[in-house]
Motif scaffolding. Sequence first.
Motif, PDB file in Angstrom:
ATOM      1  N   PRO A 164       0.892  -1.310  -0.095  1.00  0.00           N
ATOM      2  CA  PRO A 164      -0.092  -0.385  -0.660  1.00  0.00           C
ATOM      3  C   PRO A 164       1.180   1.244   0.450  1.00  0.00           C
ATOM      4  N   SER A 165       0.629   2.715  -0.788  1.00  0.00           N
ATOM      5  CA  SER A 165       0.603   3.719  -0.157  1.00  0.00           C
ATOM      6  C   SER A 165       0.307   4.567   0.650  1.00  0.00           C
ATOM      7  N   THR A 166       0.442   5.520   0.416  1.00  0.00           N
ATOM      8  CA  THR A 166       0.009   6.737   1.956  1.00  0.00           C
ATOM      9  C   THR A 166      -0.547   8.296   0.689  1.00  0.00           C
ATOM     10  N   ALA A 167      -0.849   8.464   0.586  1.00  0.00           N
ATOM     11  CA  ALA A 167      -2.315   9.471   0.200  1.00  0.00           C
ATOM     12  C   ALA A 167      -1.086  10.431  -0.425  1.00  0.00           C
ATOM     13  N   GLU A 168       0.054  10.777   0.193  1.00  0.00           N
ATOM     14  CA  GLU A 168       1.391  11.486   0.018  1.00  0.00           C
ATOM     15  C   GLU A 168       2.393  11.399  -1.437  1.00  0.00           C
ATOM     16  N   GLU A 169       2.272   9.564  -0.916  1.00  0.00           N
ATOM     17  CA  GLU A 169       2.457   8.602  -2.385  1.00  0.00           C
ATOM     18  C   GLU A 169       1.622   8.483  -3.346  1.00  0.00           C
ATOM     19  N   VAL A 170       1.259   8.465  -3.230  1.00  0.00           N
ATOM     20  CA  VAL A 170      -0.105   8.737  -4.489  1.00  0.00           C
ATOM     21  C   VAL A 170      -0.054  10.128  -5.243  1.00  0.00           C
ATOM     22  N   LEU A 171       0.323  10.825  -4.566  1.00  0.00           N
ATOM     23  CA  LEU A 171      -0.057  11.825  -5.057  1.00  0.00           C
ATOM     24  C   LEU A 171       1.172  12.414  -6.019  1.00  0.00           C
ATOM     25  N   ARG A 172       2.386  12.166  -5.718  1.00  0.00           N
ATOM     26  CA  ARG A 172       3.761  12.498  -6.183  1.00  0.00           C
ATOM     27  C   ARG A 172       3.241  11.983  -7.171  1.00  0.00           C
ATOM     28  N   ARG A 173       3.864  10.087  -6.901  1.00  0.00           N
ATOM     29  CA  ARG A 173       3.926   9.084  -7.869  1.00  0.00           C
ATOM     30  C   ARG A 173       2.580  10.102  -9.236  1.00  0.00           C
ATOM     31  N   THR A 174       1.202  10.299  -9.254  1.00  0.00           N
ATOM     32  CA  THR A 174       0.718  10.891 -10.288  1.00  0.00           C
ATOM     33  C   THR A 174       1.106  11.929 -11.071  1.00  0.00           C
ATOM     34  N   GLN A 175       1.998  12.591  -9.917  1.00  0.00           N
ATOM     35  CA  GLN A 175       2.027  13.862 -10.333  1.00  0.00           C
ATOM     36  C   GLN A 175       3.441  13.834 -11.617  1.00  0.00           C
ATOM     37  N   ASP A 176       4.246  12.870 -10.993  1.00  0.00           N
ATOM     38  CA  ASP A 176       5.556  12.630 -11.580  1.00  0.00           C
ATOM     39  C   ASP A 176       4.788  11.792 -13.124  1.00  0.00           C
ATOM     40  N   ALA A 177       4.277  10.837 -12.660  1.00  0.00           N
ATOM     41  CA  ALA A 177       3.501  10.257 -13.894  1.00  0.00           C
ATOM     42  C   ALA A 177       3.085  11.416 -16.049  1.00  0.00           C
ATOM     43  N   LEU A 178       1.904  12.632 -14.732  1.00  0.00           N
ATOM     44  CA  LEU A 178       1.765  12.923 -15.388  1.00  0.00           C
ATOM     45  C   LEU A 178       3.099  13.985 -15.791  1.00  0.00           C
TER      46      LEU A 178
END
Length: 732
Positions: free
Chosen positions: A652-666
Amino acid sequence: MSASDFRKLADLFPNETVTHSYVQDIELPAVGGKTTEGTSPGTFALITLDNGLDHSKPTTLGPNTLVELGTVLEGLKERAARGEIAGVGVTGKPYFLVAGADLSTVKSVSGREQGLWMAQLGHEVYSTLANLGVPSFAFINGLALGGGLEIALQSTYRTVSTGAGALALPEAFIGLIPGWGGVYILPRLIGPENALKVMIENPLSNNRTLTGPQAFDLGVADAMFEPADFVEQSIAWAAKVIADTVAPERANAVDPADPEVAARWAAAVAKGRAFVEAKTSNASPAPAKVLEVMEANRTLTQAQSAELECETLADLMQTAEFRSTVYAFLDLVQKRSKRPAGAPDRKLARPVGKVGVVGAGLMASQLALLFARQLKVPVVMTDIDQARVDKGVGYVHAEVDKLLAKKRTSPDAANRTKALVSGSVSKEAFADADFVIEAVFEELAVKKQVFKEVEAIVSPECILATNTSSLSVTEMAADLEHPERLVGFHFFNPVAVMPLLEIVRGPKTDDAVLATAFELAKGLKKSAVLVKDAAAFVVNRVLLRLMGEVTAAFDEGTPADVADNALRPMGLPMTPFVLGAMVGLPVAQHVQESLHAAFGDRFRVSENLQSLIDHGVKSIWAAENGTPLPGPDGKPYIPAETLALMSFGTTPSTAEEVLRRTQDALAEEIGLMLEEGVVAGPEDIDLCMILGAGWPMFLGGITPYLDRVGASERVNGKKFLAPGVASAPTAG
């Protein structure tokens, strides 16, 4: 600041399009009252605000404009003291009072000190208007936004035309506050609840505005007259007010010192904060500042509030969010959308006198209605049997009837639109069409067969268009005798509402076809962006990358509420899981599969989503019509039977990790799109996401957001936009 300081500020903007203040003395008509029967109450000085340009160039307020207006008002104040005038009025050129502050000027203000001067200059001028020594009147003859409406609010009395459109205080939408007195005056004039609607709810609801009658009903204006003789009627009314034969009643006005009003005021502010949180996740500072100043000024004097407003405006003008919003609103939506990058010379466009639509389902029917209503040309739909054709035509007629019931069209126009739309089970009906668009099932083989059949019937000059959301236009054209006639014409759903049109140029699409597509988009009142033929084009490619990252985190074991709410700091209009349900899980999965085939594992296909689709489940959350249902704790939940269809990982990931992961993917995906030449520049990706995906205007578009949070530099080693484009000019 002194007058010389204001003059120095104005001198910094020599290229400002100045709105001049023209004064005309008018002898007021005779009325009864304090004056003798049959005697005029005196001379009335009418100021007309006009930039000398036609209605396509709205009047605005920059430093030079304000200095001139202030000088004129000072002269009128002196005349009033000498008893030469009995009142002063302000009105505008046809269709406008004033469209608000000149955003180009405000954006180019350098440093906080200049921003503070700009705010103080407005207050200085408006204070003179409010304290002339004689009554002041604003005659709202047309559009009045922001500082334009605040001119009216600072006047003693106001009239409004029934034909006036677009009255608003949109500052929360563009990253500021109504800082020239609006945030102080409006709650006192129309009540805190109504003021909240005008200053917060309307701006954050797609920048909604008021009509003249709506503004009058709220109490913004004291009287309302018809457009034909609006100024004459307003002057006659002003004469009666000056003569004391008319006393405007303000039913919604409140005294904030009243304990009951104080309670209402606090409740309105609290409601506003909840609304802002729900709409924006507090991703922009401006709406909170509007409420903060409104809350404080309940107990402040107007002078104290003015000081707070100026300081707040000076701060907000320096924020990245404000500069990004001006970039999105002014540079993109107002300018770039009207001059699409890469569009051929419009003189190459061919006339379109008849349109064909292949299909009669929901999307096809929406297209038929749009073409008939906006272009006012015959439109024929075809489908495989009469029942489908009849259903499609019936849909169009029913939608026209709805528009008629809402008084958004006239009976004559409704009848004409219905008469323009017909149906047929034979594609022979396209023989004399100039433009044929398909809206059939999203399968390449099906679309290729459709175009093969249509090409055999239509004239050599007829343009063929596909509404595909993700398939290759090049592949569709491969077997055509005239591949140069095919163009992608991708609408967004609902067609009547979404303003974006992705126009896709295939390798052989010729300039005349492309020019015609852009002219059609303009006629349909859509903003068109030219995109290269690459899988899913722009909007769906970006959205599916975003949704794919969140879904992947969920599949890996991240709790659903954490994964789905991790992107709330982006201020998006809905969460990824809700968006997936709205689009339809099968549709989203189909596009994801197309992207996976084109680009590999950057677009992972979720086995969990496929399991839900296979079992007919329409939403991850328990939902009704796409809206999540609350569980016992008031939060969305996943039904047990839905959970049983899925399996999860153990990372599992934290909300912060999901946010950063998505930002970087975009940031990665957009960087690749620009390398591939999918669009002319990052501005076009921003425009597509704002108009086609509801990406928040207050974030300035997707690339300024990724620049601000550091994702662009983390992934690509550089920002998407140069300093000063959507940020402070001195930013690194």
